[in-house]
Design a protein around this motif. Structure first.
Motif, mmCIF file in Angstrom:
data_model
loop_
_atom_site.group_PDB
_atom_site.id
_atom_site.type_symbol
_atom_site.label_atom_id
_atom_site.label_comp_id
_atom_site.label_asym_id
_atom_site.label_seq_id
_atom_site.Cartn_x
_atom_site.Cartn_y
_atom_site.Cartn_z
ATOM 1 N N ALA A 98 32.110 14.356 -33.979
ATOM 2 C CA ALA A 98 32.358 13.776 -32.661
ATOM 3 C C ALA A 98 31.139 12.985 -32.177
ATOM 4 C CB ALA A 98 32.706 14.875 -31.655
ATOM 5 N N LEU A 99 29.946 13.571 -32.362
ATOM 6 C CA LEU A 99 28.734 12.855 -31.982
ATOM 7 C C LEU A 99 28.544 11.600 -32.818
ATOM 8 C CD1 LEU A 99 26.168 15.762 -31.446
ATOM 9 C CD2 LEU A 99 27.013 14.178 -29.716
ATOM 10 N N PHE A 100 28.820 11.707 -34.103
ATOM 11 C CA PHE A 100 28.676 10.555 -34.983
ATOM 12 C C PHE A 100 29.584 9.413 -34.531
ATOM 13 C CE2 PHE A 100 29.952 8.138 -38.741
ATOM 14 C CZ PHE A 100 28.715 7.773 -39.247
ATOM 15 N N ASP A 101 30.835 9.748 -34.249
ATOM 16 C CA ASP A 101 31.771 8.711 -33.799
ATOM 17 C C ASP A 101 31.342 8.114 -32.461
ATOM 18 O OD1 ASP A 101 33.260 9.194 -36.059
ATOM 19 O OD2 ASP A 101 34.660 10.556 -35.067
ATOM 20 N N GLU A 102 30.814 8.968 -31.575
ATOM 21 C CA GLU A 102 30.404 8.492 -30.253
ATOM 22 C C GLU A 102 29.251 7.511 -30.351
ATOM 23 O OE1 GLU A 102 28.441 10.253 -26.101
ATOM 24 O OE2 GLU A 102 29.287 11.637 -27.620
ATOM 25 N N TYR A 103 28.243 7.833 -31.156
ATOM 26 C CA TYR A 103 27.063 6.977 -31.224
ATOM 27 C C TYR A 103 27.227 5.817 -32.194
ATOM 28 C CZ TYR A 103 24.349 9.878 -28.106
ATOM 29 O OH TYR A 103 23.894 10.529 -26.978
ATOM 30 N N VAL A 104 28.156 5.924 -33.122
ATOM 31 C CA VAL A 104 28.462 4.755 -33.952
ATOM 32 C C VAL A 104 29.039 3.649 -33.083
ATOM 33 C CG1 VAL A 104 30.122 3.911 -35.657
ATOM 34 C CG2 VAL A 104 28.676 5.847 -36.194
ATOM 35 N N ASP A 105 29.854 4.044 -32.115
ATOM 36 C CA ASP A 105 30.413 3.049 -31.188
ATOM 37 C C ASP A 105 29.340 2.458 -30.280
ATOM 38 O OD1 ASP A 105 32.897 3.533 -32.273
ATOM 39 O OD2 ASP A 105 33.479 4.984 -30.736
ATOM 40 N N GLY A 128 20.423 13.838 -24.277
ATOM 41 C CA GLY A 128 21.449 14.675 -23.649
ATOM 42 C C GLY A 128 22.090 15.599 -24.668
ATOM 43 N N LYS A 129 23.126 15.122 -25.340
ATOM 44 C CA LYS A 129 23.808 15.940 -26.334
ATOM 45 C C LYS A 129 23.041 16.019 -27.649
ATOM 46 C CE LYS A 129 28.413 14.733 -24.601
ATOM 47 N NZ LYS A 129 29.723 14.132 -24.960
ATOM 48 N N VAL A 130 22.204 15.053 -27.900
ATOM 49 C CA VAL A 130 21.528 14.957 -29.183
ATOM 50 C C VAL A 130 20.164 14.319 -28.966
ATOM 51 C CG1 VAL A 130 22.429 12.664 -29.739
ATOM 52 C CG2 VAL A 130 21.873 14.243 -31.602
ATOM 53 N N GLU A 131 19.289 14.495 -29.948
ATOM 54 C CA GLU A 131 17.978 13.877 -29.890
ATOM 55 C C GLU A 131 17.945 12.649 -30.791
ATOM 56 O OE1 GLU A 131 15.156 16.850 -30.963
ATOM 57 O OE2 GLU A 131 14.920 17.577 -28.912
ATOM 58 N N GLY A 132 17.237 11.624 -30.324
ATOM 59 C CA GLY A 132 17.069 10.409 -31.109
ATOM 60 C C GLY A 132 15.625 10.255 -31.541
ATOM 61 N N LEU A 133 15.431 9.558 -32.639
ATOM 62 C CA LEU A 133 14.092 9.332 -33.182
ATOM 63 C C LEU A 133 13.696 7.881 -32.942
ATOM 64 C CD1 LEU A 133 11.647 10.253 -34.905
ATOM 65 C CD2 LEU A 133 12.930 9.505 -36.927
ATOM 66 N N SER A 163 24.432 19.184 -41.192
ATOM 67 C CA SER A 163 25.297 19.518 -40.063
ATOM 68 C C SER A 163 24.853 18.815 -38.782
ATOM 69 C CB SER A 163 25.298 21.037 -39.833
ATOM 70 O OG SER A 163 23.992 21.492 -39.547
ATOM 71 N N ARG A 164 23.900 17.887 -38.905
ATOM 72 C CA ARG A 164 23.380 17.199 -37.724
ATOM 73 C C ARG A 164 23.621 15.700 -37.819
ATOM 74 N NH1 ARG A 164 17.263 18.876 -37.123
ATOM 75 N NH2 ARG A 164 17.565 17.738 -35.172
ATOM 76 N N VAL A 165 23.430 15.049 -36.692
ATOM 77 C CA VAL A 165 23.532 13.594 -36.628
ATOM 78 C C VAL A 165 22.143 13.041 -36.335
ATOM 79 C CG1 VAL A 165 24.545 11.638 -35.423
ATOM 80 C CG2 VAL A 165 25.906 13.683 -35.839
ATOM 81 N N LYS A 166 21.689 12.134 -37.171
ATOM 82 C CA LYS A 166 20.378 11.522 -36.994
ATOM 83 C C LYS A 166 20.559 10.150 -36.380
ATOM 84 C CE LYS A 166 15.973 10.956 -39.369
ATOM 85 N NZ LYS A 166 15.257 11.135 -40.661
ATOM 86 N N ILE A 167 19.910 9.933 -35.242
ATOM 87 C CA ILE A 167 20.030 8.676 -34.501
ATOM 88 C C ILE A 167 18.659 8.007 -34.467
ATOM 89 C CG2 ILE A 167 20.600 7.628 -32.284
ATOM 90 C CD1 ILE A 167 22.458 10.009 -31.785
ATOM 91 N N ILE A 168 18.591 6.800 -35.005
ATOM 92 C CA ILE A 168 17.354 6.025 -35.014
ATOM 93 C C ILE A 168 17.413 5.014 -33.870
ATOM 94 C CG2 ILE A 168 15.797 4.599 -36.378
ATOM 95 C CD1 ILE A 168 16.271 7.386 -37.509
ATOM 96 N N LEU A 169 16.389 5.010 -33.041
ATOM 97 C CA LEU A 169 16.308 4.106 -31.901
ATOM 98 C C LEU A 169 15.319 2.975 -32.193
ATOM 99 C CD1 LEU A 169 16.069 6.801 -29.063
ATOM 100 C CD2 LEU A 169 18.133 5.732 -30.003
ATOM 101 N N SER A 170 15.421 1.907 -31.433
ATOM 102 C CA SER A 170 14.519 0.769 -31.620
ATOM 103 C C SER A 170 14.279 0.055 -30.297
ATOM 104 C CB SER A 170 15.099 -0.219 -32.643
ATOM 105 O OG SER A 170 14.288 -1.378 -32.742
#
Length: 474
Positions: A98-105, A128-133, A163-170
């Motif tokens: 669910a998180l993956f789909d949310e942040y892919v969008d 909030g729901k997840v941490e970003g790098l 089991s986690r979602v990794k989010i890279i920020l820029s």
């Protein structure tokens, strides 16, 4: 566990975790199946189904339904730990998806978070729901964050990691500037003003080309705002990065001079076969058009999507003359073909080495073999000239380094002489004083002797006077 109780559990998980009910039902079925395999063995063909309306579970072994008593015993024997592990794993996977789909969008969209911790220059941002790098390489040069700082960045990449979602920020990506324009300028968000092209060197300068569907609205003025209020908010978020806003035009003859602002352009020559634009400027505008370390022309090239080469009219005339002469000496190239190549913007063997054979054949009415020979010759000449240039640079570098060493040696010698002179200075002065005193004492008797010789009577009288005062021998 009866049907209504099962439905309540499914509904509670669905509301608390925002997980689809179907996924929860599948997790429950998986938990029952795991317990049934432990009870009946792995060899048995077991089917488990939970009715989505009533919540009543049914189990089949080898195609036969298990009666309600056996099913109740089976469900009673389900290890609470096993069921819990299966459910937790399923829920985690569902949350991850669910998180993956949310942040892919939300990819290339701005998100806001708070810095939770700093690890080796990278910032971990709580979204909030997840941490970003936010890696160090995706931060604007010169900026630094502390724990608790609020950060705005775009979602650059989203991927599953276990089991986690990794989010890279820029914050350095060119789309970050576009999203800031949409946030700060309502006309951009409403698509009245459109950002047509962007070029950026994060932390230093950006160029933004804009256009407007309403001719009554000044696109550049609307982006700048009253007294620069709108653009100041954007540059403030970018660490005072300079932003050039230019008017977009579909004609390169107009767009290129706009992109090279603030330099004044004399003429624009298009070379479509090479995707190059030759821009002519006056001598006093050359450095301004190129920019510091080539930044202005580099960003302008990215903005228009063509290679831009800036030169003066004199430099162009020299290159044209050299190119015509060099191409004319190429085997298989006639003077007319050489002039045609130069007219299309081919000014060096490096340019000629990348020409398509069919284009060359069409320009000079040549065969395929002749075209291949010309291209091959151009490649060899380009490599030879490049090698000579490298050798020349190496020699200049060695000469400059040896010259600098020689200068350093001379400077060291002069410094040593100066230090020696400074040390010897007091001693030399003392020696000069001593010599002066000695010379003075020697010269004084000589002068007296001269006087005695010149004045013999006086000398004798003095001598006689002296004798009179002494006792007489007689």
């Amino acid at each position: 566990m009866n049907g209504p109780e099962l439905l309540r559990i499914v509904d509670s998980i669905h509301r608390d975790k925002s997980i689809d009910k179907e996924i929860v039902f599948e997790g429950i079925e998986q938990a029952i199946l795991s317990a049934a395999r432990k009870h009946y063995g792995e060899e048995e063909a077991i089917e488990v189904h939970v009715d989505r309306s009533s919540g009543h579970p049914t189990v089949k072994t080898n195609g036969q339904d298990v009666d309600s008593d056996a099913l109740g015993e089976l469900l009673g024997r389900i290890s609470a730990q096993t069921a819990k592990q299966v459910m937790i794993q399923k829920i985690r996977e569902a949350e991850r998806d669910a998180l993956f789909d949310e942040y892919v969008d939300q990819r290339n969209q701005i998100v806001t978070g708070t810095v939770a911790k700093i690890e080796g220059g990278a910032s971990i941002v709580n979204l909030g729901k997840v941490e970003g790098l936010l890696p160090r390489g995706e931060q604007i040069p010169g900026e630094g964050f502390r724990v608790g700082d609020r950060v705005r960045a775009i979602v650059l990449e989203v991927r599953k990691s276990g089991s986690r979602v990794k989010i890279i920020l820029s914050r350095t990506h060119v789309e970050f500037v576009r999203r800031l324009f949409e946030l700060e300028i309502p006309e951009v968000a409403e698509r009245i003003i459109e950002v047509r092209s962007l070029a950026r060197e994060a932390g230093y300068r950006s160029k933004v080309a804009v256009s407007c569907i309403d001719n009554n609205i000044d696109a550049v003025g609307a982006c700048v705002g009253v007294r620069g209020a709108r653009i100041k908010n954007i540059t403030g978020e970018l660490g005072d990065e300079k932003i050039d806003i230019v008017r977009w035009n579909d004609s390169l003859q107009v767009l290129v001079p706009n992109a090279l602002q603030p330099a004044e352009v004399e003429d624009v020559i298009l070379c479509p076969m090479l995707g190059r634009v030759i821009v002519l400027v006056r001598d006093d505008q050359l450095s301004l058009a190129i920019g510091k370390r080539g930044q202005n022309v580099r960003l302008a090239s990215k903005l228009v999507g063509w290679d831009i080469e800036v030169m003066t009219q004199e430099e162009l005339d020299e290159q044209l003359e050299r190119a015509v002469q060099a191409f004319s000496e190429t085997p298989g190239v006639t003077p007319d073909l050489a002039e045609s190549l130069v007219a299309q913007g081919f000014l060096s063997f490096d340019d000629l080495s990348v020409i398509e054979p069919d284009q060359l054949a069409e320009m000079g009415s040549l065969t395929e073999e002749q075209c291949e020979e010309i291209v091959e010759y151009a490649e060899k000449e380009s490599e030879r000239l490049e090698q000579e240039q490298r050798q020349r640079r190496a020699q200049e570098k060695s000469h400059s380094s040896s010259g600098s060493r020689h200068d350093n040696d001379k400077a060291d010698q002069e410094q040593r002489k100066q230090r020696a002179a400074e040390k010897a200075g007091p001693v030399a002065e003392q020696n000069e004083v001593v010599l002066a005193e000695v010379n003075g004492s020697v010269s004084e008797p000589d002068s007296n002797a001269g006087e005695e010789k010149g004045n013999g009577v006086a000398a004798n009288d003095a001598h006689g006077t002296g004798n009179e005062s002494s006792p007489s021998v007689d």
